[in-house]
Structure formats: C-alpha cells, structure tokens
Design a protein around this motif. Sequence first.
Motif, short mmCIF file in Angstrom:
data_model
loop_
_atom_site.label_atom_id
_atom_site.label_comp_id
_atom_site.label_asym_id
_atom_site.label_seq_id
_atom_site.Cartn_x
_atom_site.Cartn_y
_atom_site.Cartn_z
N SER A 176 -4.13 1.05 3.37
CA SER A 176 -3.71 0.61 4.50
C SER A 176 -4.28 -0.02 5.32
CB SER A 176 -3.53 2.29 5.21
OG SER A 176 -4.73 2.83 5.57
N CYS A 218 -0.60 6.16 6.62
CA CYS A 218 -0.11 5.13 6.92
C CYS A 218 -0.29 4.49 8.33
CB CYS A 218 1.62 5.44 7.29
SG CYS A 218 2.04 6.38 5.68
N ASP A 228 3.39 1.79 3.05
CA ASP A 228 4.17 0.39 3.53
C ASP A 228 5.65 1.01 3.79
OD1 ASP A 228 3.44 -1.93 4.37
OD2 ASP A 228 3.40 -2.82 2.40
N TYR A 234 0.82 -1.14 -0.13
CA TYR A 234 0.17 0.02 0.05
C TYR A 234 0.92 1.27 0.20
CZ TYR A 234 0.55 0.53 5.14
OH TYR A 234 1.19 0.79 6.28
#
Lengths: 159, 310, 755
Positions: free
Chosen positions: C352, C281, C103, C100
């Motif tokens: 996420s 994130c 990451d 994603y």
Amino acid sequence: MKRELKITVNGDLYDLYVEPGTLLVEVLRDKLGLTGTKRGCDSMSCGACTVILDGKAVKSCTILALQANGKEVTTVEGLANGSKLHPIQQSFIDHWAFQCGFCTSGQIMAAKALLDENPNPTRKEIKYAMNGHLCRCTGYNMIIEAILDAANRIQEEAK
Amino acid sequence: MASDFEYFNPGTLDEALNLLSRYGKESKVLAGGQSLLLLMRRKLVAPQYLIDIKGISSLDYIKVNESGDLSIGALTPHRSVELSRKIQQKFSILSEMEQDLAAVENRNWGSIGGNLCHADPAGDPSPVLVALNARLKIASVRGERNVEVEYFARDRFKVDLAHDEILTEIQVPCPALRTGSRYRKFSRMEGGFAIASVAMSITLNAESDICDDVRIVLGAVSVSSRRAREAEKVLIGKEITDELLSEAGDIASEEVDPIDDMRASAAYRRELIRVLVRRVGKEALLRAGNDSWKGISFKDTGRAALLGRR
Amino acid sequence: MKHYHVIGEDAPNIDGFAKVTGQAIYTFDMTLPGMLHGKILRSPHSHARIISIDTSKAESLPGVKAVITAMETGERRQGAWRRYPELCDEPVLCLEKVRYIGDPVAAVAAIDEDIALEALDLIEVEYEPLPAVFDPMEAIKEGAPQLHDDVENNINLTRHIEWGDVDKGFEEADFIREDEFILPAQSHVPLETHGSLASFDGGNNRLTLWTSTQTPYYVQCLLATAMNLRENGVKVIKPHCGSGFGGKNELFADQFCAGYLARKTGRPVKIVYSREEEFTCARRRTPIHYYLKIGAKRDGTFVAKEARAFSDGGAYTSMGATLLYLTGWFSAFPYRYPNYRYDGYKVFTNKSPSSSMRGYGGIQANFCGESQIEMLAADMGIDPVEIRKKNAMYPNYEVPGQATIASCGLPEGLEKIGEYIKERGNLPKDHGIGLACYGFNSGGIFNWFNTPYAFSGAEVRINIDGMVDVYSLAADVGQGADTTMCMIAAEELGVHLSDIRMHSGDTSICPSDLGAWASRETLMMGNAVKMAAADAKRQLFEIAASKMGANIVYDLEAGDRRIYLRDRPERGLSYYDVVRDAIRAKEGSLIVGRGHYTPHGKGMISPAFSFGVQAVEVEVDRETGYVKILNVFTAHDSGQVINPVAIRGQVEGSIMMSAGYGYSEEMLYDGGKVLNPNLVDYSLIGYRDMPSAVTVDCPTYEPEGPFGAKEVGEGITCPTAGALANAIYHAVGVRITDPPLTPEKILMALKEKSA
Ligand code: FES
Ligand code: FES
C-alpha cells in the motif's frame, strides 16, 4: 427469524424485534439512534463501544443484543441530566481529556463503571481499569487526571 | 453480522444438553461470545444453530467445600473469580491471573469456562489451572465425566468436548499445606496477551524444606499449556535453591518446543521460559515457605485434617 | 511581554459538550433517508494483470443497486500532486493491473451491508498474477518486477539537497561515523476509520460528500476531477472527525466510490472502511533504508553530513513524494551543518502506498540522526548534551541557501534538559536517559497542489448582538484547531471566547484552506483568522474613534469587550455599543472582515520552525529485553502559546505515537500481505505502558506567526523514538538501528554482546 428484545436503555423501555445475529451495539446505534457509542475495531480491542449493562461495563460490539434481553443499558447519552453534565463529563472537558473524541464515550462509560465500584481510585488502579481503552490522540495521562478529578467532584457533590 | 442461524437461549442446563443432543454437529455453544462472535464475524465459523448458554445462572458460582476444595461454575465471569474473597484468600494465583486477563469489560462478560473452551494457546487460565491440578466436569445427556485440565486442550482452539457436551464446572483441589503458587506472563504490552507464561506450584515438606511436589506449567509457547516434567524432576525431593531454579529454567527451556509466530520467535520464547521459570519459581517458593497454619484466619478443615495426620 | 486576554490561558475545547455527551456527529454516525451501503472489492494479489471482470452475478443479487468498475471510472488516474500530472498515478478503480493487496477493483451499493458484502463475493475477477517486489533495495535491482510501465527500476522519484562542500568537510573532520538504519512502517490508526457518505443531486449535477478527512479542499478538487464534475459541483463537509494523523490527506476509495455509486443509483451511499481495510488499504508511514555519515572536529563541532534514503514507497506516488524531500531536509535538523548532502530515492513496491504521517519524514530522520549523534559522542567521549549544545540551531540562523530560522528556543531547551539530567543524578541500575532534539516546519510553502487560492482564507462576520461568526476551512481533526481559531479571533477582536461561533469544515461556505497537514493550521489559518478579525476590528474602530472624538494621536485597542484608548484605558466604549452603531452606520449590513495568508519571502520550505529537546528515561530488564518507559521530559518551543492545555495534549499524544513507533508498533508482512491488520496484533501503547510526561515551555516570539505562535504536534512526534533508542543504549549498552526496539531484539542484542 426475528426475536423479541425487551431492553431498557437510559431508563426507557424498548420493545423491539431483532435478528439473533444483531449485536448490542447495532441495536443502540442503528435501531435506537444512540450513536454516541462508537466502534473502533472488529476485534474487541479498543473499548470505543463500552456501555454499562446491569451496572457493569461491557463491550457492546461482542454481545448479542438478545443477550441483553430484559436488562438495563446505560450509554453515554444517559449520563447528563438535561444540560447538566455528569461530573466525569465535566472533568473530561476541563482536563482536555479528549481530542478527536471518538474514543471518548467508551472512556467515559468505563470511568463511570470504575468510579461506581471504586469511588477513590489511585492512578495505578485507573490505569489497570482503563487498560482496555485505546486512544490515539491524548496519550492517556490527561484522561487519568480527569478521572481523578471527577472522583473528587463526585465526593464533593455527595457531601 | 449475518443471522443465518437459529438461536436458542436455554435457561437450564438440561434444556441446553437436550438441544445439543438434538443439533450436535451443526451447532455451536455460545457462552459470553467474545471469542465465538469474532470468529463468526470473520466467517471462520458458521453454525446452523447457536446455543447461547450465558443465561444458565446455575452455572455461575464459586464454592469451597469443607475440605477446602474449590469449585467454579463454568459460566462464572472472570471478574467474579478475580474479586472473590474465597479465591483471593486461598487461591490467590487465580485472582492474580484474572487481574491481568484482557480488559475489565472482557472480564465482566466473559467466563472462565468459556475461556478454557476457546483454547487459545495464549490463554491465561489454562496454565494456572494445570498448576493447581484442576479437573473439569463435563456434562451431556449421556451423563457426566471428568477430565484433567491438562488434557482438555488438544490443539490450538480444539478441546476434548464432544458435540453434545458442555463444560459445567472447574474443580480445584485444596492445595496441600506449605504450597505456594505463582503465575506470570510476559507480554509485549502491559496486560496484553502472553508471548510466554509460566504457572508454578511448589509444595514443601511439612517438616523440612524439601520440595515434595512441584508443577511447572508453560503457557503460550505450545499449542496448549504443557507441564515441563523434566524441569520438575530437577526440583522434586530437593531443597530448592537459586541454582536449582536456574537449572530448572534451563531444562524447561530445552524441553519445550516453542511455537514460532509473528508475536515472537521460538528462540526468544525459549529465553523467556528460562527466565520465567526461575523468577516464578522463586516467588512460588517464597509463598510456600510462608504458607503456614498460623497465617490462615478462616476455618479450614482440609488443612486441619492434613495437620492432624502430621 | 504583551498582556493578552484570551490566548495563553487554558481554554476548553469548543466541541467539549458535544463530545462528552455523545452528541458530536462523525461521518461514521451519519445516515440519510434511503441510504445505501457500499463496499469495495479489493485485489487479493500483490501484483497481477486483470484479465476480466464479470459483475453480472453480483448485479442480479436481490438488494444490490449498483456495481461499479473501471468501466465507469475509466482510465483516469488521481493523485494530490496536481502540479506534476505524471505523479498522479493512482487509478481510481484498477483497470489493467493491480499493484498491491487492497488495490480497489470494484464497488457495490446495496440495501444493507451484508448484501453488499455478499455481492463482493459474486464479482468474478480473473487475474494473471505477476511477480511482485516488496523491498525497495530489491525493487531497484536490474530485472526486478516493474510496477509502472514507464518507470524503470521502480525509481519513482529522486531528490537531491546540497550545500557547502561536503567532501572537503569530511576531509577536515577528526571523527567520522557511517551508519545504516532501517525504518519500519507504522499505521496511523485513527479511531474513526476512513468513511464517506455521498448524496448526488442529479438535477443540478452536484455532489455533496460528508467525509472523514483532514483536507476538505483537496477532496473537493480531486473528487471533482475523478468524477468529471466542476470544482464547485462538489461540496465536501467534514463533520467531527475521529482523527487523521496524516492518513486522511488525499482522495480515498471510500470517497470516490461513494460518489460514483450515489450518482449511479440516485440514492445516498455510505462507505466505511473496516479496521482491516484501514490497516491494509489506507496509507502507512514510509519505511526507509537510511545511510548516514557524519563528521566532527575534535571539539565536537559538526563539519559535514551526508544522507542517503531509499524509501519503500508502495505502489503509487501518493503524498510520499513530499516525504522524500522532507526527510532529507530534516536530516539536517535541528543542527548547524556547514556542509550537507542528501540523495533520496522513492521506490515503488507492491505494498500500500506510504504517505504522510504526523512527524512526516522527520521521525525517520530523527531516529537515525539522533542515534548517530549519540554514537558519535560516545566515540569522542563528549557529553550528549554538550555535543548538541555545540551544534544546535539558534535564533536567526540561516540554513545555507535554504531557509532562515527566525525564532528558535532550542538553546534554552538544551539548558533545561541539562538541568533536568543533573537533577536526576545517578540513575538506578539498568536505567538510562536518552536525548533527542527536534525541529519542524509550521506549514509548507511549496505549492505542489497548485492552488490558485491563498493557502488559508478566513472570514469574520459580526452580528448585531456582538456574536462573531468565524468561517474557516481549517480542519479540526481533534487537535483543537477550531478552538485555537476562536481564541485568535476573540483575542484580536477583544471579545470573549463565548462571543465566537465557529463555522468550519464546509467547502461551500468557508474560504479555502489547504487542510490539516504539515502543522500548518495555527500559523497559516491563524494568520488568516487574525487578519479577518483585524479587518472587522478596523471597521469598529472607525466608528469608535468618531464617537469618542479622541485626539488623532491616540491608538485604539480592543479587549474584554471594550474599545478604548491604549494609553488611557479608562476612556472607552462598550464593544456591543460600537457593534450596534457600526451596523447602523453601514446601512444595516453585517460587519464583515476578510483575511488570508500565503507565505511570501520565506523561501520554499516553511515560514517558521518549532524546536525542542526531549529526554526519555527507561528501565530495561536485561533478562527479557522488556523496556519500561518511565518518564518523558520535554522542553518545547512553539512560539507564543495560544492554548497551553491543547499543547500539552499534542505533546502527550505525540509521545504515545512516537514511543509506539520506537517500541511496539510494527506492520508485519509476509511478502505483500499484512499479517497483523487488527488491534490485537498491532500493539499500541496503552494506559499501562504510557510513561509520565513533564513538559516545560521555552517561549519565543515567532515574527511570522499569529501573536508569535508556531506549530506543535508534529515536531514533537519526532524525538521520542530516537531518545528511547539512546536511553536503552545508556541503560544496557546495546544499539538497535531498526525500530521498533522490541524486547526480542534487545535481548538478542544483549546476548550477542555478552557472547
Ligand atoms: S469496537 Fe468494541 S472494542 Fe473496539
Ligand atoms: S480522543 Fe481521539 S482517539 Fe481518543
């Protein structure tokens, strides 16, 4: 190149040298260790960094420290008189007007600026004046009640 | 934030203009900084020279001259505009607009001129000033020039300012007698940024209720504030009715070519414009109708002159 | 009812002075001498193979002290579901693949933040972009890009819940409705973003981590595993925490990157998430495609319900596994369904990870369920309050084969709501009132973390001057857990709040606790603290009894700093005197009490359930779709109230968050990219949007809770969004099934309706 910054914070005059890109909030938190002032966003939208600059509430995250040169700043650390809390601080405790407390310094400073200007605000006036302050915990109403109560207390004290 | 720029904080306009003429293209003018610092922090802008004009106190003023024309120094904080008695009395639309612009803290620090120069399409002052037929004074070492607010913003975040120029003053002419104006924005959250906004100024004939002049300005729907000229034509020369205002709303929503972004679709913006024009028009009309010599308590030679002509 | 000295009365927050003076120290505020600043390099791709990583340029940048990549952290994967190692599927740092945008791929420690950021730009990562998938309904299709090699069709997990005979139930139904809903993501938006400060003691191979977390114990265990340290080689300290809301329940990149970098550099390292990182994130509330079918008899009695949920789980399992069960469980809440069937699918997508968030699984189920019940009532011509009354859970109700509901104030709540609506009478034009009932777990029972410890443990020590030290790892993240625990200890010991001193948030001195999630602290840690205090009290009573020489049949009681005979309260001793004597009698050692709580004999779900019902009144502008939320009236049952003012705080904060979910908050995506990762374009309810709120208590006594208490804070997050949807329906007749119910959606629906 560093530039001289003369700034009065909570009544104390500091003579510092800072990079021009340094923000006021960075001077307060990182240079002076006044970590009561918080940062909650990168976009001028949360109000956690609010301090009072020459009598007016401002967001210290979007002001260059040098722009405050020669001026007076009050942060949350400057409100209480020793262990005696400012009436706004006491009201915040009494009304459970904070939970995590991360937004609280900003809320209190904004409330202070509001009451300095308008000692007897209505609920609506409080909502308008405080609207730039986000709080993810309290749902605001209890802060509003704390400010209304603080206004009374300040007036009582003045009598 | 990285400090790889040289910083100047001139105390006078002349100093600032000289610096600008020297450093021109590589420099950026910082007024309050509430917009510029955000861009710099995201590295969207990286000037070599930062010219901080916030300290030029000579550009912080609000004046009304003998003919009732208003002039506002470009560095006047929003909050001063909001709280100014002079403005509240005769240009209430301006202070109303300011009341709903961002947060008190932002209004304390940011200036009306800084806002105009940032040229955010969702900005509030621009449509109001266009409705008020305001002009801007721009200075450089080469001299001064004027531009109408309407033509100042060229595109989103782009204005008609050369690299050596500074916006110094906003000039708002005294509204004609029987003029009413109103501004409303539609935001998702109260007091938030506009998804669509309308500022309108209506001037009625001194003797009849015919609309002599109207300016309908649409904000936040295009890259910059735009007048809805076709919609204005619907009202000019007529006695304004609810039906006519609805028609003006319909036309405005057709003539606009709204932006489509994550805040709202173009179709929704059209609907908002349709409603806002009608609602704002009604309020402006009411104000125009109520605007009479009697209600004015302060000396107003500008209007007196007008009355004399009548 | 029993008379209490401390609980049931408003108590100020024990951290009040620190928080209003700016003295409260959060992780965000901390520095240590020699401290370095860390930053994390994150994937710019939704899905890509990592071909190579070159850190040499970054490492040679002056001021950079260390760079780490998966070369250091290895192939190790982490996750909180320790009982099922295959579900611990999140790379510490990505090695082969990124899944994603955001990451974590590498991290840097440098002498200041600017240099650390500059170094990130110098790390060269070569990616081979792979096709990505963002919608769970697409991801399960044959041929969709696959995120994890061993997971076909991206189906991460499935859950099934069933009781009764659902098909037969529907056959018996006179009315049936089937509806679909699409629930959005929501961001937790803690005002303090994730952040950590790590310090490594290389001599003893031990790490200390100060971190903004809701679960110090999880972080301790998971970080120890991730860094290959023994469990107590990691000491986690949670300073004041700027809230979590479920978003700080796991091990995060700031924690393990700070830990690794501190070990590598031998210097303290601090990492704080930017607001943008927080949005992109960290975690988010789970979006779900929901299908619901309900059947009722003519008189309004529910006879069957069926639910299917496809969750947009994001790239890794995370805590989303729990959601899949909970949303199915809450879809049968808080009503009596004799026949119920649920099938849930957690689907991997290139976003996420979606994970735990306040009102976990409940808010989604509640929005759909309460919308559908309202639609059903309209179909059938039954009053919305009546249909709920007919089917509401009541005390001692048994959910077939699942759990027993002990205390339940819902019937009383519905009475109160009925009266409130009557009182409001005829509403002005374009106003509407909508309802939603809710109920929620007070902590979970299923031990997926595989803790060998009691779920909550506490210790109480009484000093010579009577000051009581309480040790509890309950994580106060703003909700007031520390104050609650002090109140419980004070009540049990019969002392004043000012006699209690709290020690919390340090895994090296506090007995273990699972953390602040699932609304578990008041009940679970409350029980542990109460038990520890009772243990200490018993030791005091031994001394008091012998000194007083009272008849053996008399019971002792403690209250208001006295120990006295329950039936002859005038006969008693000062608490302080008893403490002094007791310590002398114990050869000078402190009075120590221990307590622990793990639910037993309560099934596998939760030991107790909160209940309530909420009415939301709105005014809708038919021409713009704008909704003004006017007032929220709530009748809430959280058992015996410990601190009323704190409960109000929970209710009001929940309303703000749930109204945001229903009306304004929305994570906007372009594929896998979050378009609005900031507080300008992500709209929280503000001062001017916040409705007034009135809350009435429906007190019950929960036999499993400390003094009869149970949860508040999550259940109450569930109803507002659904009630809002119902209110809008009653105001202007449009029904929207994909929150947030933005003005734009409402206006477009109105237009469609009138066309
Ligand atoms: S940190 Fe200054 S407004 Fe958010
Ligand atoms: S008290 Fe937590 S954000 Fe306001």
